[in-house]
Design a protein around this motif. Structure first.
Motif, short mmCIF file in Angstrom:
data_model
loop_
_atom_site.label_atom_id
_atom_site.label_comp_id
_atom_site.label_asym_id
_atom_site.label_seq_id
_atom_site.Cartn_x
_atom_site.Cartn_y
_atom_site.Cartn_z
N SER A 135 0.83 -1.20 0.00
CA SER A 135 0.00 0.00 0.00
C SER A 135 0.87 1.26 0.00
CB SER A 135 -0.93 0.00 1.21
OG SER A 135 -0.17 0.16 2.39
N ARG A 136 0.27 2.35 -0.43
CA ARG A 136 1.00 3.61 -0.52
C ARG A 136 1.50 4.11 0.83
NH1 ARG A 136 -0.88 8.30 -4.47
NH2 ARG A 136 -0.21 6.72 -5.90
N PRO A 137 0.69 4.06 1.92
CA PRO A 137 1.22 4.50 3.22
C PRO A 137 2.40 3.65 3.70
CG PRO A 137 -1.17 4.46 3.29
CD PRO A 137 -0.76 3.83 1.99
N LEU A 138 2.33 2.35 3.45
CA LEU A 138 3.44 1.48 3.84
C LEU A 138 4.69 1.81 3.02
CD1 LEU A 138 4.39 -0.79 5.63
CD2 LEU A 138 3.54 -2.42 3.93
N ARG A 139 4.50 2.16 1.77
CA ARG A 139 5.65 2.58 0.96
C ARG A 139 6.32 3.81 1.54
NH1 ARG A 139 4.24 2.16 -5.46
NH2 ARG A 139 3.69 -0.04 -5.49
N TRP A 169 9.27 6.34 -6.06
CA TRP A 169 8.75 4.97 -5.96
C TRP A 169 7.45 4.93 -5.18
CZ3 TRP A 169 8.81 1.90 -1.32
CH2 TRP A 169 8.38 0.59 -1.50
N ALA A 170 7.38 5.63 -4.06
CA ALA A 170 6.20 5.57 -3.20
C ALA A 170 5.03 6.35 -3.78
CB ALA A 170 6.54 6.11 -1.81
N GLY A 171 5.32 7.35 -4.60
CA GLY A 171 4.26 8.18 -5.16
C GLY A 171 3.45 7.49 -6.23
N GLY A 172 3.89 6.38 -6.74
CA GLY A 172 3.14 5.68 -7.78
C GLY A 172 3.38 6.30 -9.13
N ASP A 173 2.42 7.06 -9.65
CA ASP A 173 2.54 7.68 -10.96
C ASP A 173 3.61 8.75 -10.96
OD1 ASP A 173 -1.01 7.63 -11.26
OD2 ASP A 173 0.42 6.20 -12.07
N VAL A 187 6.33 4.74 4.66
CA VAL A 187 7.05 4.33 5.87
C VAL A 187 8.41 3.75 5.49
CG1 VAL A 187 7.04 2.69 7.79
CG2 VAL A 187 4.98 4.00 7.27
N VAL A 188 8.43 2.92 4.46
CA VAL A 188 9.69 2.33 3.98
C VAL A 188 10.64 3.44 3.51
CG1 VAL A 188 10.71 0.89 2.16
CG2 VAL A 188 8.69 0.10 3.39
N VAL A 189 10.13 4.45 2.83
CA VAL A 189 10.97 5.55 2.35
C VAL A 189 11.57 6.33 3.51
CG1 VAL A 189 10.92 7.77 1.13
CG2 VAL A 189 9.82 5.77 0.14
N VAL A 190 10.76 6.65 4.52
CA VAL A 190 11.26 7.43 5.66
C VAL A 190 12.31 6.65 6.43
CG1 VAL A 190 10.57 8.43 7.87
CG2 VAL A 190 9.19 8.84 5.85
N VAL A 191 12.02 5.39 6.72
CA VAL A 191 12.98 4.57 7.46
C VAL A 191 14.25 4.36 6.63
CG1 VAL A 191 13.37 2.27 8.42
CG2 VAL A 191 11.24 3.46 8.88
N GLY A 192 14.07 4.09 5.34
CA GLY A 192 15.23 3.88 4.46
C GLY A 192 16.10 5.12 4.34
N THR A 193 15.48 6.29 4.30
CA THR A 193 16.24 7.54 4.23
C THR A 193 17.06 7.74 5.50
OG1 THR A 193 14.58 8.52 2.78
CG2 THR A 193 16.05 10.03 3.93
N GLY A 194 16.47 7.45 6.65
CA GLY A 194 17.22 7.55 7.91
C GLY A 194 18.39 6.57 7.96
N VAL A 195 18.17 5.36 7.49
CA VAL A 195 19.24 4.36 7.47
C VAL A 195 20.37 4.79 6.53
CG1 VAL A 195 19.78 1.98 6.78
CG2 VAL A 195 17.78 2.44 8.18
#
Length: 120
Positions: A2-6, A62-66, A8-16
């Motif tokens: 889902s888009r919200p989960l994407r 990636w998370a934004g879709g289109d 979350v992955v982007v925010v956590v990935g950016t911090g990492v």
């Protein structure tokens, strides 16, 4: 996913990415950063921030879709005789919508791709 989960992955990935690049900068295996500790930390923070910005941009795409950021609606209709077709892809349309309709004789077809159809 889902888009919200994407997101979350982007925010956590950016911090990492920031933490990894910052630690790599403070470690400085190639000796490119300054010798003074405060300067080394500043340069490592700048390096980590730049790499995190790149990760956030790619992740946001990636998370934004289109890529265009907008909704996509594709409609196709065919009517013959006294038939009538009403298709709507309103502003509240979530994501992509593809509508097709075919009406023959004395028929009526209504399709909506988002908000409720307006009564006549």
């Amino acid at each position: 996913m889902s888009r919200p989960l994407r997101w979350v992955v982007v925010v956590v990935g950016t911090g990492v990415v920031f933490l990894i690049c910052f630690r790599l900068g403070t470690w400085d295996p190639l000796g490119w950063f300054p010798d003074k500790d405060s300067d080394r930390v500043s340069a490592a923070a700048g390096f980590g921030g730049a790499m995190a910005a790149v990760a956030a941009l790619v992740g946001g795409w990636w998370a934004g879709g289109d890529a265009g950021g907008g909704n996509s609606v594709r409609q196709r209709a065919r009517a013959s005789g006294t038939s009538r077709i009403t298709q709507e892809g309103g502003a509240a349309t979530p994501g992509r919508v593809a509508q097709q309709a075919r009406a023959d004789g004395d028929s009526e077809v209504r399709q909506t791709g988002g908000g409720a159809a307006e009564p006549e």
